[in-house]
Design a protein around this motif. Structure first.
Motif, PDB file in Angstrom:
ATOM      1  N   GLY A 727       0.819  -1.193   0.000  1.00 56.21           N
ATOM      2  CA  GLY A 727       0.000   0.000   0.000  1.00 56.21           C
ATOM      3  C   GLY A 727       0.855   1.245   0.000  1.00 56.21           C
ATOM      4  O   GLY A 727       2.073   1.196  -0.216  1.00 56.21           O
ATOM      5  N   SER A 728       0.191   2.381   0.282  1.00 56.41           N
ATOM      6  CA  SER A 728       0.893   3.663   0.236  1.00 56.41           C
ATOM      7  C   SER A 728       1.945   3.764   1.317  1.00 56.41           C
ATOM      8  O   SER A 728       2.963   4.438   1.142  1.00 56.41           O
ATOM      9  CB  SER A 728      -0.121   4.805   0.380  1.00 56.41           C
ATOM     10  N   TYR A 729       1.723   3.100   2.466  1.00 54.11           N
ATOM     11  CA  TYR A 729       2.616   3.304   3.601  1.00 54.11           C
ATOM     12  C   TYR A 729       3.284   2.026   4.094  1.00 54.11           C
ATOM     13  O   TYR A 729       3.901   2.021   5.139  1.00 54.11           O
ATOM     14  CB  TYR A 729       1.850   3.949   4.755  1.00 54.11           C
ATOM     15  N   GLY A 730       3.153   0.933   3.382  1.00 54.80           N
ATOM     16  CA  GLY A 730       3.818  -0.265   3.845  1.00 54.80           C
ATOM     17  C   GLY A 730       3.367  -1.501   3.107  1.00 54.80           C
ATOM     18  O   GLY A 730       2.791  -1.427   2.024  1.00 54.80           O
ATOM     19  N   SER A 731       3.653  -2.665   3.724  1.00 51.19           N
ATOM     20  CA  SER A 731       3.380  -3.955   3.095  1.00 51.19           C
ATOM     21  C   SER A 731       2.581  -4.828   4.048  1.00 51.19           C
ATOM     22  O   SER A 731       2.636  -4.655   5.275  1.00 51.19           O
ATOM     23  CB  SER A 731       4.694  -4.654   2.735  1.00 51.19           C
ATOM     24  N   VAL A 732       1.841  -5.778   3.476  1.00 53.25           N
ATOM     25  CA  VAL A 732       1.010  -6.688   4.262  1.00 53.25           C
ATOM     26  C   VAL A 732       1.488  -8.110   4.029  1.00 53.25           C
ATOM     27  O   VAL A 732       1.670  -8.547   2.881  1.00 53.25           O
ATOM     28  CB  VAL A 732      -0.480  -6.568   3.877  1.00 53.25           C
ATOM     29  N   TYR A 733       1.734  -8.837   5.143  1.00 52.62           N
ATOM     30  CA  TYR A 733       2.233 -10.203   5.078  1.00 52.62           C
ATOM     31  C   TYR A 733       1.234 -11.169   5.716  1.00 52.62           C
ATOM     32  O   TYR A 733       0.525 -10.818   6.657  1.00 52.62           O
ATOM     33  CB  TYR A 733       3.574 -10.323   5.819  1.00 52.62           C
ATOM     34  N   LYS A 734       1.208 -12.360   5.188  1.00 51.19           N
ATOM     35  CA  LYS A 734       0.438 -13.438   5.791  1.00 51.19           C
ATOM     36  C   LYS A 734       1.313 -14.137   6.822  1.00 51.19           C
ATOM     37  O   LYS A 734       2.505 -14.358   6.588  1.00 51.19           O
ATOM     38  CB  LYS A 734      -0.006 -14.421   4.708  1.00 51.19           C
ATOM     39  N   GLY A 735       0.734 -14.454   7.972  1.00 54.37           N
ATOM     40  CA  GLY A 735       1.524 -15.096   9.007  1.00 54.37           C
ATOM     41  C   GLY A 735       0.672 -15.918   9.936  1.00 54.37           C
ATOM     42  O   GLY A 735      -0.565 -15.856   9.921  1.00 54.37           O
ATOM     43  N   ILE A 736       1.328 -16.726  10.759  1.00 53.56           N
ATOM     44  CA  ILE A 736       0.636 -17.550  11.752  1.00 53.56           C
ATOM     45  C   ILE A 736       1.248 -17.261  13.107  1.00 53.56           C
ATOM     46  O   ILE A 736       2.432 -17.523  13.336  1.00 53.56           O
ATOM     47  CB  ILE A 736       0.754 -19.043  11.430  1.00 53.56           C
ATOM     48  N   LEU A 737       0.428 -16.672  14.004  1.00 52.87           N
ATOM     49  CA  LEU A 737       0.893 -16.422  15.369  1.00 52.87           C
ATOM     50  C   LEU A 737       0.820 -17.724  16.155  1.00 52.87           C
ATOM     51  O   LEU A 737      -0.245 -18.337  16.271  1.00 52.87           O
ATOM     52  CB  LEU A 737       0.030 -15.349  16.034  1.00 52.87           C
ATOM     53  N   SER A 738       1.952 -18.150  16.683  1.00 50.19           N
ATOM     54  CA  SER A 738       2.020 -19.458  17.335  1.00 50.19           C
ATOM     55  C   SER A 738       1.125 -19.555  18.558  1.00 50.19           C
ATOM     56  O   SER A 738       0.582 -20.619  18.854  1.00 50.19           O
ATOM     57  CB  SER A 738       3.480 -19.757  17.728  1.00 50.19           C
ATOM     58  N   ARG A 739       0.942 -18.445  19.261  1.00 49.88           N
ATOM     59  CA  ARG A 739       0.157 -18.498  20.505  1.00 49.88           C
ATOM     60  C   ARG A 739      -1.319 -18.763  20.262  1.00 49.88           C
ATOM     61  O   ARG A 739      -2.002 -19.333  21.096  1.00 49.88           O
ATOM     62  CB  ARG A 739       0.325 -17.206  21.296  1.00 49.88           C
ATOM     63  N   ILE A 740      -1.828 -18.301  19.121  1.00 51.86           N
ATOM     64  CA  ILE A 740      -3.257 -18.487  18.853  1.00 51.86           C
ATOM     65  C   ILE A 740      -3.499 -19.436  17.692  1.00 51.86           C
ATOM     66  O   ILE A 740      -4.627 -19.838  17.435  1.00 51.86           O
ATOM     67  CB  ILE A 740      -3.937 -17.142  18.551  1.00 51.86           C
ATOM     68  N   GLU A 741      -2.412 -19.813  17.002  1.00 50.50           N
ATOM     69  CA  GLU A 741      -2.482 -20.786  15.907  1.00 50.50           C
ATOM     70  C   GLU A 741      -3.539 -20.404  14.879  1.00 50.50           C
ATOM     71  O   GLU A 741      -4.344 -21.214  14.441  1.00 50.50           O
ATOM     72  CB  GLU A 741      -2.757 -22.183  16.453  1.00 50.50           C
TER      73      GLU A 741
END
Length: 920
Positions: A727-741
């Protein structure tokens, strides 16, 4: 309300006055045509990657190019003179996508280019300078980037440049100053840097200059004052500093609009400004550091319509005859140091009764003193905003306040106003916000208040009001927030009031003398976030219907005589963040299920009759977040609570040990058997779960505290393989937070870009207090430092498996879906989802929110193709302004951040004056 919106309106006013309407009709078909023009047009078409409505379908070999849609040729020489493919001529959201082919520069007879409201990206080639016959260039509202071509200087006939609402960077080309016929230069809402070129002062033909919302720095060049015919200067929303050159006030006698809101300017206004700028209509100076007095000469500017001096450091009196400027529509003086603390400070209000079209009057947060004049009730009947709070005003609210029949916001708060609330207030049937808090009002709440059926926010807190709550208030079925706290109201709480299902923000009845029990109708408040009935004389048990209030985030019941066992009362209130039951007569054990309430951050159970063991997990693990003092029969808990150890009998210990051994043997055997039988099934579901992550709709970890390290790990080091958008101000990544899976979207801000931090703050402010099924949920945020010691900011958002609407409308394949194949029903459902979100933001938030950047790329689709509006980086908070109901008064929309095509998130503010009719 911030007046930078008006700078945009003023530019439009001149734009439409000077723009020329061109026909799209093609000339008669001829066998003779210029092959150069035809090939150039076909090359332009090759640069288009998406044409959803077939705007270029006629561009084929069966028709002469002069008959192609959007193409106009000269009758004599059959050469292309106009290219008009404006997205304004297409349906909303159905625009051309692609890059701008350099071949357009081969159309050497081209005079006018209209490509606004499309989705062109990339750069404009320097070859455009070859179009030496070019007069009009309009490419606003695209995604063009790079620097503005300096070769435009070769287009010596160029008169109109409109490149607003793109992503241009770099400095304003000095070469533009050599265009001898340039009259309009619009470069607003880009990423331009550097200073304003003083050389622009050489463009003697310039009439309108709009550089709003960039990142320009330095001083306003004194050279601009040499342009004697200059009528409009819009420089708002930049980083300009210094003072306004005195030559501006002395030389620009034709100036109609001067807009410099949201900068870092200082200095004073000259006493003779009203004489030196006699044609002035718009003077917008808000959010700067101006000082000194308001010049008396402004009263002589009969053409003055919009005067915004808010958020500065002006002081002294307001000119008593300011009302001589009879055409005033907006008069904004809030957040200054105006007033002398004298009884005649508000004398100027009486003169404003001469302004028969006055729409807006705000003088809040100043040093005004004296009585509130009765002439307030004689102000224009078109007045829809009146705010005079946070001053040293005294006296009574005028009994004829009901004369202001179109009033939508009335704020008389934090003053020394006394007396009763006039019954005529019930005549304000268009009123949506009534704020009379923190005064010394007495008497009863008038029954006529129930006539104001459009009320959304009613705040009468911190007064001396007596009696009961009028039952007529039940007619106000649009109420979102209701505050009666800190009065002397009594009797029972009416079930008709506590049962108003529209209440979603707050219901505050605290610090009164209400008696009886809490009505079971409290269960109607299914979407309410805050309920406060503390410090009353309420008694009885908590009704079981409270379990229906599943959206409750804060519940305060302290300081009453409630009783009973609460072990099963709050089981469904899993969103609760603050719960105070102190100073009551509750008994039984502390509910252990509160340990699992992940959002609970404050719990006060002190001075009741609770008994037994205090849990240790969840909120109970933080001794500073809970209080259990004054319960003599409690034990256990974390050591910091210093409670006695819970006693355990010896026989109980032996019995429990025997039972434990038996349970262990039985459970172990069962587990082994289940393991042997279910291994194949388990492996199948494990594989399936990896392919299809669980839905976030049931996730309760929206306020997790996450570190940079966790996000780094979740996204595999922010790898390109996990990049799902920019986007105009950054990037978006897909991820998996281990604590909430769970799969999440991590939006990482590029803090090197100017405005990124502001965008982060804006999005946090916009999303922290709003909830709607069609808004992208923000789960948490991270403001930290990365492994290199650099500032790091990110938002963790709900992951949308089907991506953005932009991809479905303009792409072909993404590996799994045949994109661009949305049928009518799906499109209709998506449109309804978006409309629901906009309705919530505009009409059901405590402070209305304008998205300002609503477009397909900011609309995301979940697993079931439900639409969610996201990216609130440009969101603005606005007071609620809605069109007058008067059918006799022509009213049109003031726009935010758009021209021609009106996005639903921008079409918000209404004005009652012909000057705005040209903005639709």
């Amino acid at each position: 309300m911030r007046m930078e919106l008006w700078s945009f309106i003023f530019s439009l006013n001149l734009f439409f006055a000077m723009n020329v309407v061109h026909s799209n009709s093609a000339t008669t078909t001829t066998l003779l045509g210029n092959e150069t023009d035809r090939m150039a047009l076909l090359a332009f078409k090759d640069g288009i990657t998406s044409d959803p409505l077939g705007a270029l379908s006629s561009w084929n070999h069966t028709l002469h190019f002069c008959q192609w849609n959007g193409v106009t040729c000269g009758r004599r020489h059959q050469r292309v003179t106009v290219l008009n493919l404006s997205g304004e001529n297409l349906l909303s959201g159905q625009t051309l996508v692609g890059t701008l082919s350099p071949a357009i520069s081969n159309l050497t007879f081209l005079r006018e280019i209209y490509l606004q409201q499309n989705s062109f990206s990339g750069q404009i080639s320097q070859d455009i300078g070859r179009l030496f016959r070019l007069r009009h260039l309009n490419m606003r509202h695209n995604s063009l980037e790079g620097e503005i071509p300096s070769n435009l200087t070769h287009c010596r006939d160029l008169r109109f440049i409109e490149l607003s609402y793109n992503e241009f960077t770099g400095k304003i080309p000095i070469q533009l100053s050599t265009l001898p016929k340039l009259s309009l230069l619009f470069l607003r809402q880009n990423n331009l840097t550097g200073s304003i070129p003083p050389q622009l002062g050489n463009v003697s033909s310039l009439i309108s200059l709009n550089l709003r919302a960039n990142s320009l720095v330095g001083h306003i060049p004194d050279d601009l004052a040499r342009i004697n015919n200059l009528k409009l200067i819009v420089l708002s929303g930049n980083l300009l500093s210094g003072t306004v050159p005195s030559s501006f006030y002395n030389n620009l006698s034709f100036l109609v609009g001067f807009v410099v809101t949201e900068n870092q300017l200082h200095g004073t206004l000259p006493p003779n400004i009203g004489f030196s700028l006699p044609k002035l209509q718009y003077l917008l100076l808000a959010i700067n550091q101006f000082t000194g007095k308001i010049p008396n000469s402004l009263s002589n500017v009969s053409s003055l319509e919009l005067l915004d001096m808010g958020d500065n450091q002006f002081s002294g009196p307001v000119p008593e005859n300011i009302g001589w400027a009879r055409n005033l529509l907006i008069f904004e003086l809030s957040y200054n140091y105006l007033g002398l603390g004298r009884a005649d400070d508000l004398k100027f209000i009486t003169s404003l009764t001469n302004c028969s079209n006055l729409n807006w009057l705000s003088i809040e947060s100043n040093h005004f003193a004296g009585p509130l004049p009765n002439s307030v009730a004689n102000l224009s009947t078109y007045l829809y905003w009146l705010s005079i709070g946070e001053n040293q005003i005294y006296g009574n609210i005028p009994s004829q306040i009901g004369n202001l029949i179109n009033l939508q916001h009335l704020g008389i708060y934090s003053t020394f106003i006394t007396g009763s609330i006039p019954t005529s207030i019930g005549m304000l049937q268009n009123l949506q916000q009534l704020n009379l808090r923190n005064n010394s009002l007495s008497g009863k709440i008038p029954y006529s208040i129930g006539n104001i059926t459009q009320l959304i926010d009613l705040n009468l807190g911190s007064n001396n009001l007596q009696g009961s709550i009028p039952l007529t208030l039940a007619n106000c079925t649009k109420l979102l927030s209701l505050g009666f706290f800190g009065n002397k109201l009594g009797g029972t709480i009416p079930k008709q009031i506590i049962g108003l299902s529209s209440l979603s923000m707050a219901l505050d009845l605290s610090q009164n003398f209400f008696t009886g029990s809490l009505p079971s109708e409290v269960g109607n408040l299914k979407i309410l976030e805050l309920l406060n009935v503390s410090q009353n004389k309420l008694s009885g048990e908590i009704p079981s219907t409270l379990a229906n209030c599943k959206s409750m985030r804060e519940l305060y019941m302290q300081g009453n005589t409630f009783r009973g066992d609460v072990s099963s009362v709050f089981t469904t209130l899993t969103s609760i963040e603050a719960l105070d039951l102190s100073y009551n007569n509750f008994s039984g054990k502390i509910p252990k299920y509160l340990e699992g309430f992940k959002f609970l951050r404050y719990l006060n159970l002190s001075f009741n009759n609770f008994e037994g063991e205090v849990p240790e997990q969840g909120v109970f693990g933080n001794a500073s977040a809970i209080s259990v003092v004054g319960n003599d029969n409690l034990c256990g808990g974390v050591p910091e609570l210093k409670l006695p150890t819970c006693p355990v009998l010896a026989n109980d210990r032996r019995g429990k040990a025997h039972v434990s051994r038996v349970i262990i043997v039985v459970v172990s055997a069962v587990v082994c058997l289940i393991f042997l039988l279910c291994v194949p099934t388990s492996l199948y579901w494990i594989r399936k779960s990896r392919k299809k992550p669980s839905s976030l709709s049931s996730m309760e970890g929206r306020h997790l505290k996450v570190s940079y390290a966790e996000l780094f790990k979740a996204t595999d080091g922010f790898s390109s393989a996990n990049l799902i958008g920019t986007g105009s101000y950054g990037s978006v990544y897909k991820g998996i937070l281990s604590r909430i899976e769970n799969v999440v979207a991590v939006k990482v801000l590029n803090l090197h870009l100017r405005g990124a931090s502001k965008s982060f703050t804006a999005e946090c402010n916009a999303l922290r207090n709003i909830r709607h099924r069609n808004l992208v949920k923000i789960l948490t945020s991270c403001s930290s430092i990365d492994f290199g010691g650099n500032d790091f900011k990110a938002l963790v958002l709900e992951f949308m498996p089907n991506g953005s609407l932009e991809k479905w409308l303009h792409s072909k394949l993404d590996g799994q879906h045949q994109l661009g194949s949305l049928n009518f029903i799906k499109r209709l459902n998506i449109a309804i989802d978006i409309a629901s979100a906009m309705d919530y933001l505009h009409h059901h938030c405590h402070t209305p929110i304008v998205h300002c950047d609503l477009k397909p790329s900011n609309i995301f689709l979940d697993e079931d193709m439900n639409a969610h509006v996201g990216d609130f980086g440009l969101a603005k908070f606005y007071p609620r302004i809605i069109q007058s109901s008067s059918e006799d008064q022509s009213s049109t929309n003031g726009l935010k951040g758009t021209i021609g095509y009106i996005a639903p998130g921008n079409n918000f503010i209404n004005f009652h004056h012909p000057v705005y009719s040209q903005c639709v």
